[in-house]
Design a protein around this motif. Structure first.
Motif, PDB file in Angstrom:
ATOM      1  N   LEU A  76       6.548  14.288  -7.503  1.00  0.00           N
ATOM      2  CA  LEU A  76       5.639  13.400  -7.161  1.00  0.00           C
ATOM      3  C   LEU A  76       4.828  14.046  -5.738  1.00  0.00           C
ATOM      4  O   LEU A  76       5.709  14.989  -5.136  1.00  0.00           O
ATOM      5  CB  LEU A  76       6.125  12.573  -6.857  1.00  0.00           C
ATOM      6  CG  LEU A  76       7.179  11.293  -8.076  1.00  0.00           C
ATOM      7  CD1 LEU A  76       7.439  10.641  -7.174  1.00  0.00           C
ATOM      8  CD2 LEU A  76       6.022  11.606  -9.264  1.00  0.00           C
ATOM      9  N   SER A  77       3.589  13.945  -5.094  1.00  0.00           N
ATOM     10  CA  SER A  77       2.850  14.059  -3.692  1.00  0.00           C
ATOM     11  C   SER A  77       2.993  13.313  -3.209  1.00  0.00           C
ATOM     12  O   SER A  77       3.196  11.732  -3.446  1.00  0.00           O
ATOM     13  CB  SER A  77       1.457  14.643  -4.384  1.00  0.00           C
ATOM     14  OG  SER A  77       1.828  15.305  -5.731  1.00  0.00           O
ATOM     15  N   PRO A  78       3.386  13.252  -1.934  1.00  0.00           N
ATOM     16  CA  PRO A  78       2.845  12.945  -0.437  1.00  0.00           C
ATOM     17  C   PRO A  78       1.407  11.786  -0.475  1.00  0.00           C
ATOM     18  O   PRO A  78       0.827  11.924  -1.291  1.00  0.00           O
ATOM     19  CB  PRO A  78       3.300  13.109   0.235  1.00  0.00           C
ATOM     20  CG  PRO A  78       3.151  14.565   0.312  1.00  0.00           C
ATOM     21  CD  PRO A  78       3.621  14.838  -1.149  1.00  0.00           C
ATOM     22  N   ASN A  79       1.957  10.875  -0.285  1.00  0.00           N
ATOM     23  CA  ASN A  79       0.620   9.938   0.592  1.00  0.00           C
ATOM     24  C   ASN A  79      -0.260   9.050  -1.134  1.00  0.00           C
ATOM     25  O   ASN A  79      -1.319   9.269  -0.599  1.00  0.00           O
ATOM     26  CB  ASN A  79      -0.287  10.287   1.275  1.00  0.00           C
ATOM     27  CG  ASN A  79       0.309  11.048   2.669  1.00  0.00           C
ATOM     28  OD1 ASN A  79       1.047  10.333   2.948  1.00  0.00           O
ATOM     29  ND2 ASN A  79       0.237  12.579   2.931  1.00  0.00           N
ATOM     30  N   ILE A  80       0.710   9.533  -2.191  1.00  0.00           N
ATOM     31  CA  ILE A  80      -0.113   8.694  -2.966  1.00  0.00           C
ATOM     32  C   ILE A  80       0.871   7.311  -3.389  1.00  0.00           C
ATOM     33  O   ILE A  80       2.356   7.646  -3.742  1.00  0.00           O
ATOM     34  CB  ILE A  80      -0.402   9.622  -4.449  1.00  0.00           C
ATOM     35  CG1 ILE A  80      -0.981  10.605  -3.768  1.00  0.00           C
ATOM     36  CG2 ILE A  80      -0.552   8.609  -5.464  1.00  0.00           C
ATOM     37  CD1 ILE A  80      -0.992  12.300  -4.786  1.00  0.00           C
ATOM     38  N   TRP A  81       0.332   6.132  -4.256  1.00  0.00           N
ATOM     39  CA  TRP A  81       1.307   5.016  -4.336  1.00  0.00           C
ATOM     40  C   TRP A  81       1.324   4.921  -6.437  1.00  0.00           C
ATOM     41  O   TRP A  81       0.418   5.782  -6.371  1.00  0.00           O
ATOM     42  CB  TRP A  81       0.414   3.913  -4.380  1.00  0.00           C
ATOM     43  CG  TRP A  81       0.383   3.080  -2.983  1.00  0.00           C
ATOM     44  CD1 TRP A  81      -0.051   3.296  -1.776  1.00  0.00           C
ATOM     45  CD2 TRP A  81       1.631   3.220  -2.298  1.00  0.00           C
ATOM     46  NE1 TRP A  81       0.314   2.713  -0.665  1.00  0.00           N
ATOM     47  CE2 TRP A  81       1.046   2.354  -1.227  1.00  0.00           C
ATOM     48  CE3 TRP A  81       2.855   2.215  -2.632  1.00  0.00           C
ATOM     49  CZ2 TRP A  81       1.579   0.823   0.068  1.00  0.00           C
ATOM     50  CZ3 TRP A  81       3.925   1.687  -1.715  1.00  0.00           C
ATOM     51  CH2 TRP A  81       3.223   0.958  -0.678  1.00  0.00           C
ATOM     52  N   TYR A  82       2.977   4.775  -5.881  1.00  0.00           N
ATOM     53  CA  TYR A  82       3.515   6.065  -7.259  1.00  0.00           C
ATOM     54  C   TYR A  82       4.222   3.784  -7.608  1.00  0.00           C
ATOM     55  O   TYR A  82       4.898   3.283  -7.243  1.00  0.00           O
ATOM     56  CB  TYR A  82       4.465   6.748  -7.686  1.00  0.00           C
ATOM     57  CG  TYR A  82       4.319   7.889  -7.231  1.00  0.00           C
ATOM     58  CD1 TYR A  82       2.459   8.534  -8.442  1.00  0.00           C
ATOM     59  CD2 TYR A  82       3.923   8.368  -5.951  1.00  0.00           C
ATOM     60  CE1 TYR A  82       2.961   9.674  -8.192  1.00  0.00           C
ATOM     61  CE2 TYR A  82       3.000   9.932  -6.123  1.00  0.00           C
ATOM     62  CZ  TYR A  82       2.569  10.366  -7.205  1.00  0.00           C
ATOM     63  OH  TYR A  82       2.512  11.136  -6.378  1.00  0.00           O
ATOM     64  N   HIS A  83       4.309   4.039  -8.877  1.00  0.00           N
ATOM     65  CA  HIS A  83       5.449   2.827  -9.689  1.00  0.00           C
ATOM     66  C   HIS A  83       6.390   3.370 -10.304  1.00  0.00           C
ATOM     67  O   HIS A  83       6.007   4.399 -11.642  1.00  0.00           O
ATOM     68  CB  HIS A  83       4.241   1.788 -10.605  1.00  0.00           C
ATOM     69  CG  HIS A  83       5.228   0.459 -10.795  1.00  0.00           C
ATOM     70  ND1 HIS A  83       5.764   0.315 -12.250  1.00  0.00           N
ATOM     71  CD2 HIS A  83       5.478  -0.430 -10.240  1.00  0.00           C
ATOM     72  CE1 HIS A  83       6.522  -0.782 -12.215  1.00  0.00           C
ATOM     73  NE2 HIS A  83       6.025  -1.343 -11.107  1.00  0.00           N
ATOM     74  N   LEU A  84       7.742   3.547  -9.642  1.00  0.00           N
ATOM     75  CA  LEU A  84       8.434   4.079 -10.469  1.00  0.00           C
ATOM     76  C   LEU A  84       9.224   3.189 -11.412  1.00  0.00           C
ATOM     77  O   LEU A  84       9.897   1.655 -10.052  1.00  0.00           O
ATOM     78  CB  LEU A  84       9.318   4.794  -8.975  1.00  0.00           C
ATOM     79  CG  LEU A  84       9.152   5.463  -9.271  1.00  0.00           C
ATOM     80  CD1 LEU A  84       9.847   6.377  -7.881  1.00  0.00           C
ATOM     81  CD2 LEU A  84       9.269   6.816 -10.386  1.00  0.00           C
TER      82      LEU A  84
END
Length: 834
Positions: free
Chosen positions: A454-462
């Motif tokens: 994953l990368s920083p400053n991105i909204w993810y749904h986990l």
């Protein structure tokens, strides 16, 4: 060829024909075929071709190659046309013969296709477009499309007569069966209708190579039965190399077993994958088939995450009339169902599922995010204590955790923690984290890490999902499955769960989190995808007046039902006044069952077995059993030594008091049972209407003059669920379990003698199976099975059961069983029938 059009036209015609005439059609998936390899060495062996012609359950396998624009057998100059010339009479001479042909080929398929299409067998070929259901054997015979080609290999091009193997079959090998771990690709193929077992002739057995003995039949049959049950598919194509003349007995043996079949579907669509709460079933497709032996009770519990099954359980017994097909309908669960935690972080830490909870934390704050609105900020060293894992149903259970998360910093050589505790030790340290940027599912030395970074400053749904029945740990990113693995034991830690922190090393989230949800069940893939799309979760709020009216109605119905039951009970009591037999209660409430798996149903009919934690259950059973044995209960000193041996007396007293209070609280949900303390003893006092199967059998066994036929039948009803306290292993139970097992065996053998004189063969088979549950080397029970099978002219199955017994005997005692089949029968005919 226009086989697709022809198939549809003929299929409709014969479907109407079979409907009009009432003919029962047998599916291809209900049959098994031995597949023998044809090569240049055995091509002219007429004995093989005669067997292929006379045996309707056989097919062939050929390896082909391309040389000088000619299709030939591998490592030879034999043309494919020569093989076809051999195959043609097989079809001609046996008009009901269906023959599957498996081809291995790695070249341009166009020439191979043209050779077969231009041959004299072309009119007999059947082709099924991918995704359609296989027709019945009756259709194939009446349509005279009786040759089915499958192809495998690194070939190019497409064919309309050759089925690409991987698109139509689920395949395993008999060579490497130990610790069978399926690849992701093979798991996805489990929904294919047909089942192939490769290298069956190389199945590891105790026999030296090339010296196959008929005494080894159980090794091969048991392998087929185990995998049939494991994947819910009958083995359809069994590859036996060049050994068809040695393995010709296999199909008859396999056909001697009974099986059931069915479908699990939602909205008229079969599921691709179904889990089962049965330890000997791995998983199946939406269509299933399971074998069962005579007298055996088959209990099936299907489940698909995110759905409720109707019926929830299938029970098959020897005396039942089994339907042609079982249909299990699945209805989607509400997304809020079994939710234990719901945190939306609207400027407050509150669990909307349980608003009475109070939370403590440090260094956190609420901020307004441009994308998601109000969210929770958890920088380094920030965390919130969410409380005990039991609150959320995480311990020794299936669960799902999901959230939206954005990281301001992702550690290249460290952990970003979303949720976890501070315990260490196998299965005790929960950590749902990123490790070096990879989504990670950790239970301490029992973990899974995904490949995605994953990368920083991105909204993810986990989403992290655990399924206890299969031990599956899986991770979903933005609603899509990104990896997982099976066989993981459940989380068992007791330490508090922390949001934004995990592990004793102090991992932090370093970012923002929103919409944290926790369930004590595994969510379905569709539910997880809906969550990633930010679907709103709604909770039921029942109307108060409706609830009052509803309960008034229920109360009235209960009064009427109670009066009817009282009248019925008085009549039955009068009818059974002088039988001397206690009957199994027809109502499924207010009872604790100890035969089979431990089961407790409270006075409202609710299954509360899970309330009996291991220590509470052990205390209950110790007190209950010794109350029956002694008449005055269990000595407290004995309880302390057995249940809490090795810890200080002060801690023992506290632990016993806490556990006893929990037990008494649970038993308040039952009528007619309580635990009382008297003079240093704990006693379980029981009275009607409380029922326990073990108490009833114990009472019967105290009759000094022995049991009558009716009492023996009642005894069998009490113990028919299975072994005494199945699956529970405590050293102090060994003696009691052994004594109980001997009583069961003696009484069931006595009942078997009565049924033997009456020639009641189905009941004898069931009695023998239950005895073998207690002692799988019980000679009398084996004889009963063999005797009953011979009485019904199932000689082959009788020999199979005896041979399985002798192999198990030799494996257990290190020496051969001293009698052959004939001697065994003669010995017990003299010594068993009175």
């Amino acid at each position: 060829m226009k086989n697709g059009f022809l198939y549809h036209s003929l299929h409709i015609f014969f479907l109407l024909l079979s409907t009009a005439t009432g003919v029962y059609a047998t599916d291809i998936s209900d049959n098994s075929f031995l597949i023998t390899k044809i090569n240049s060495q055995n091509l002219n062996n007429q004995q093989i071709w005669n067997l292929l012609q006379s045996n309707g359950s056989t097919g062939i396998e050929i390896d082909l190659t391309l040389k000088n624009k000619k299709v030939i057998l591998q490592n030879s100059s034999v043309l494919l046309e020569t093989v076809i010339d051999k195959l043609y009479p097989v079809i001609q001479e046996n008009p009901s013969k269906i023959i599957p042909v498996f081809i291995k080929f790695s070249d341009n398929i166009f020439l191979l296709d043209s050779v077969i299409n231009g041959s004299k067998i072309s009119p007999y070929i059947f082709y099924l477009p991918q995704g359609e259901t296989w027709p019945s054997q009756e259709y194939l015979v009446q349509a005279n499309r009786r040759i089915i080609f499958f192809i495998d290999g690194n070939y190019t091009g497409e064919s309309r007569i050759l089925h690409q193997l991987k698109n139509y079959v689920f395949e395993i090998s008999a060579v490497n069966v130990a610790g069978d771990i399926l690849t992701k690709q093979n798991k996805e193929m489990v929904n294919q209708e047909l089942f192939v077992i490769k290298n069956f002739d190389k199945l590891p057995t105790q026999a030296p190579p090339n010296q196959l003995s008929r005494n080894l039949v159980p090794d091969y049959i048991n392998f087929l039965l185990e995998n049939w049950k494991k994947y819910g598919k009958r083995p359809n194509f069994i590859f036996i190399g060049n050994e068809i003349l040695t393995f010709d007995f296999i199909i008859d043996q396999l056909n001697s077993f009974t099986w059931i079949k069915g479908v699990v579907k939602n909205a008229d669509k079969n599921f691709d994958k179904v889990f089962w709460k049965n330890p000997d079933i791995l998983f199946t497709g939406g269509k299933f088939s399971f074998p069962y032996r005579g007298g055996e009770e088959l209990i099936l519990n299907p489940f698909v995450p995110g759905f409720k099954m109707t019926p929830e359980q299938i029970v098959v017994t020897g005396e039942m009339t089994v339907p042609e097909i079982y249909t299990i309908l699945a209805a989607p669960l509400k997304l809020s169902g079994d939710m234990t935690g719901s945190f939306s972080f609207e400027d407050i830490i509150i669990n909307t599922v349980n608003t009475s909870q109070i939370f403590e934390g440090e260094n956190y704050s609420f901020i307004q995010d441009i994308t998601r609105g109000n969210v929770l900020r958890l920088p380094e060293n920030a965390s919130i204590n969410l409380g005990k894992p039991e609150t959320y149903g995480l311990r020794n259970n299936s669960f799902t955790v999901s959230c939206f998360v954005k990281f301001t910093e992702i550690l290249e050589f460290g952990d970003n923690a979303i949720l976890g505790n501070y315990e260490s030790g196998y299965r005790r340290g929960l950590h749902l984290i990123l490790r070096s940027g990879h989504p990670y599912f950790g239970l301490w030395a029992n973990d899974y890490i995904a490949n995605r970074i994953l990368s920083p400053n991105i909204w993810y749904h986990l989403t992290w999902r655990y399924i206890i029945e299969t031990g599956e740990q899986s991770i979903f990113l933005n609603g899509q499955y990104i990896g997982g693995s099976d066989g993981h034991p459940p989380f068992s830690g007791t330490g508090d769960i922390h949001l934004g922190s995990a592990l004793s090393s102090g991992a932090s989230l370093r970012g923002y989190i929103d919409n944290l949800y926790i369930w004590n069940r595994p969510l379905g893939n569709d539910e997880i995808n809906r969550l990633s799309l930010d679907e709103e979760i709604t909770f039921d709020h029942k109307n108060k007046d409706f609830a009052i009216n509803k309960w008034f109605f229920v109360f009235a119905v209960l009064i009427i039902a109670g009066l009817l039951f009282f009248i019925f009970f008085k009549r039955r009591k009068k009818e059974n006044k002088n039988t001397g037999v206690e009957r199994t209660p027809e109502a499924a409430n207010n009872q604790i069952l100890l035969f089979g798996e431990f089961k407790a149903i409270d006075n409202k009919g609710v299954d509360v077995s899970d309330l009996f934690t291991p220590k509470v259950k052990e205390l209950f059973l110790f007190v209950f059993i010794y109350s029956l044995k002694s008449g005055f209960g269990a000595n407290v000193r004995d309880i302390n030594d057995v249940l809490w041996g090795g810890i200080s007396s002060g801690k023992v007293a506290n632990n016993r008091s806490v556990t006893l209070n929990k037990l008494r609280k649970i038993l308040l949900q039952f009528d007619g049972i309580e635990i009382v303390s008297t003079g240093g003893y704990l006693e379980a006092k029981i009275k009607k209407p409380f029922y326990c199967d073990y108490a009833s059998t114990y009472k019967l066994c105290q009759i000094p003059q022995g049991l009558s036929k009716q009492q023996l039948i009642s005894f069998f009803d009490f113990v028919r669920r299975g072994r005494f306290l199945k699956g529970i292993i405590w050293p102090w139970l060994d003696e009691i379990r052994g004594f109980t097992g001997n009583q069961v065996i003696d009484n069931l053998l006595n009942l078997a003698l009565i049924y033997q004189k009456e020639l009641n063969l189905p009941e004898i088979e069931k009695l023998a199976q239950r005895i073998l549950d207690y002692d799988d080397l019980n000679e009398e029970a084996i004889y009963l099975q063999v005797w009953a099978l011979q009485k019904t002219n199932n000689i082959n199955l009788a020999r199979f059961n005896f041979t399985s017994f002798t192999k198990k005997y030799e494996s257990s005692f290190g020496e051969p069983y001293p009698m052959n089949f004939s001697q065994f029968n003669q010995h017990f005919e003299k010594g068993f029938i009175h």
